[in-house]
Design a protein around this motif. Structure first.
Motif, mmCIF file in Angstrom:
data_model
loop_
_atom_site.group_PDB
_atom_site.id
_atom_site.type_symbol
_atom_site.label_atom_id
_atom_site.label_comp_id
_atom_site.label_asym_id
_atom_site.label_seq_id
_atom_site.Cartn_x
_atom_site.Cartn_y
_atom_site.Cartn_z
ATOM 1 N N VAL A 23 1.893 -13.925 20.032
ATOM 2 C CA VAL A 23 1.511 -12.898 19.054
ATOM 3 C C VAL A 23 2.260 -11.592 19.329
ATOM 4 C CG1 VAL A 23 -0.407 -11.420 18.288
ATOM 5 C CG2 VAL A 23 -0.727 -13.898 18.456
ATOM 6 N N LEU A 24 2.344 -11.200 20.596
ATOM 7 C CA LEU A 24 3.062 -9.966 20.922
ATOM 8 C C LEU A 24 4.538 -10.062 20.571
ATOM 9 C CD1 LEU A 24 1.438 -8.957 24.336
ATOM 10 C CD2 LEU A 24 1.140 -7.844 22.108
ATOM 11 N N SER A 25 5.158 -11.206 20.863
ATOM 12 C CA SER A 25 6.577 -11.331 20.531
ATOM 13 C C SER A 25 6.772 -11.350 19.022
ATOM 14 C CB SER A 25 7.200 -12.560 21.187
ATOM 15 O OG SER A 25 6.744 -13.752 20.589
ATOM 16 N N THR A 28 6.193 -7.674 17.585
ATOM 17 C CA THR A 28 7.283 -6.735 17.868
ATOM 18 C C THR A 28 8.473 -6.935 16.945
ATOM 19 O OG1 THR A 28 8.207 -8.160 19.589
ATOM 20 C CG2 THR A 28 6.638 -6.461 20.297
ATOM 21 N N ALA A 29 8.479 -8.007 16.159
ATOM 22 C CA ALA A 29 9.586 -8.210 15.213
ATOM 23 C C ALA A 29 9.415 -7.379 13.946
ATOM 24 C CB ALA A 29 9.712 -9.690 14.863
ATOM 25 N N HIS A 34 12.362 0.995 14.626
ATOM 26 C CA HIS A 34 11.744 2.023 15.480
ATOM 27 C C HIS A 34 11.794 1.621 16.958
ATOM 28 C CE1 HIS A 34 10.466 3.998 11.859
ATOM 29 N NE2 HIS A 34 9.929 2.866 11.440
ATOM 30 N N GLU A 35 11.602 0.335 17.235
ATOM 31 C CA GLU A 35 11.650 -0.126 18.617
ATOM 32 C C GLU A 35 13.019 0.093 19.249
ATOM 33 O OE1 GLU A 35 8.462 -3.804 18.595
ATOM 34 O OE2 GLU A 35 10.563 -4.216 18.233
ATOM 35 N N LEU A 36 14.065 -0.167 18.491
ATOM 36 C CA LEU A 36 15.416 0.002 19.038
ATOM 37 C C LEU A 36 15.724 1.473 19.291
ATOM 38 C CD1 LEU A 36 17.705 -2.052 19.772
ATOM 39 C CD2 LEU A 36 15.796 -3.029 18.549
ATOM 40 N N ARG A 37 15.259 2.347 18.413
ATOM 41 C CA ARG A 37 15.438 3.788 18.648
ATOM 42 C C ARG A 37 14.709 4.195 19.922
ATOM 43 N NH1 ARG A 37 14.129 5.381 12.467
ATOM 44 N NH2 ARG A 37 16.098 4.689 11.562
ATOM 45 N N GLY A 79 13.842 -10.679 6.699
ATOM 46 C CA GLY A 79 13.993 -11.885 7.521
ATOM 47 C C GLY A 79 13.259 -11.761 8.848
ATOM 48 N N THR A 80 13.273 -10.580 9.448
ATOM 49 C CA THR A 80 12.547 -10.400 10.708
ATOM 50 C C THR A 80 11.046 -10.343 10.457
ATOM 51 O OG1 THR A 80 12.799 -7.993 10.688
ATOM 52 C CG2 THR A 80 14.479 -9.269 11.858
ATOM 53 N N ASP A 81 10.640 -9.923 9.260
ATOM 54 C CA ASP A 81 9.218 -9.982 8.919
ATOM 55 C C ASP A 81 8.750 -11.433 8.901
ATOM 56 O OD1 ASP A 81 9.296 -7.219 8.607
ATOM 57 O OD2 ASP A 81 9.499 -7.327 6.424
ATOM 58 N N TRP A 82 9.597 -12.313 8.347
ATOM 59 C CA TRP A 82 9.258 -13.730 8.314
ATOM 60 C C TRP A 82 9.274 -14.324 9.715
ATOM 61 C CZ3 TRP A 82 6.756 -16.313 4.831
ATOM 62 C CH2 TRP A 82 6.745 -15.843 3.525
ATOM 63 N N LEU A 83 10.181 -13.854 10.561
ATOM 64 C CA LEU A 83 10.202 -14.292 11.955
ATOM 65 C C LEU A 83 8.880 -13.941 12.630
ATOM 66 C CD1 LEU A 83 11.696 -15.275 14.571
ATOM 67 C CD2 LEU A 83 12.410 -12.885 14.840
ATOM 68 N N ALA A 84 8.441 -12.714 12.412
ATOM 69 C CA ALA A 84 7.171 -12.270 12.989
ATOM 70 C C ALA A 84 6.023 -13.123 12.470
ATOM 71 C CB ALA A 84 6.935 -10.796 12.652
ATOM 72 N N PHE A 85 6.009 -13.347 11.170
ATOM 73 C CA PHE A 85 4.958 -14.153 10.557
ATOM 74 C C PHE A 85 4.942 -15.566 11.137
ATOM 75 C CE2 PHE A 85 3.554 -17.037 7.114
ATOM 76 C CZ PHE A 85 2.237 -16.601 7.009
#
Length: 178
Positions: A23-25, A28-29, A34-37, A79-85
């Motif tokens: 869930v955490l991984s 974070t997607a 914001h995370e990269l900044r 695409g990263t939203d779908w990865l997170a999902f």
């Protein structure tokens, strides 16, 4: 505490830890930009660019790419939203072995196969996408570290299965104990 109860508790603790990490991984997607900044600022504050310039350069490059995509092509980040999902959905699947480990051992085995699949994916797609090899090694470590708790869980489920006399019968399935 009986052997069965101890095994069940151990299985559930390992599964809960695995699900929390999954869930955490996944979560974070969602906020990658914001995370990269934030990561870049933290690395600079810790003087990482002086000691690990390749890491700092890579984080900066990825951050710049995400900033550009976010500003000009925000739909790419969908695409990263779908990865997170997908991470969250897969985490839900582990409720089955949490509830009934012996009957749902297949979910654990599926997770182990998925962890193993990370290695060839990183080795093949990493170079195609211009990912530095050392970063692919980091990606592969998720599969290596992910398979460890699942291996422990599978081993405990097999012990539980022997202790309880095998998996429960599945009505209507030929060959199951009815």
């Amino acid at each position: 505490m009986s052997d069965r109860a101890a095994l069940l508790k151990g299985i559930r603790v390992w599964l809960a830890c695995f699900v929390v990490c999954l869930v955490l991984s996944g979560a974070t997607a969602f906020p990658l930009v914001h995370e990269l900044r934030w990561a870049e600022e933290v690395l600079r504050a810790m003087s990482v660019p002086e000691h690990l310039p390749a890491l700092a350069d890579w984080i900066t490059r990825v951050r710049q790419g995400l900033d550009e995509a976010d500003a000009s092509y925000p739909f790419l980040l969908y695409g990263t939203d779908w990865l997170a999902f997908a991470h969250l959905v897969i985490a839900v699947a582990f409720y089955g072995p949490y509830r009934d480990p012996v009957r749902n051992i297949w979910v654990v085995e599926f997770g182990m196969i998925a962890c193993a699949g990370i290695v060839p994916l990183a080795l093949v797609c990493g170079p195609i996408r211009g990912i530095p090899f050392w970063w692919s090694v980091i990606d592969m470590s998720f599969g290596v570290f992910g398979v460890v708790p699942l291996y422990v869980v599978r081993k405990k489920i097999k012990q539980l299965e022997r202790l309880t006399g095998g998996p429960a019968p599945v009505p209507g399935v030929q060959g199951s104990r009815a």
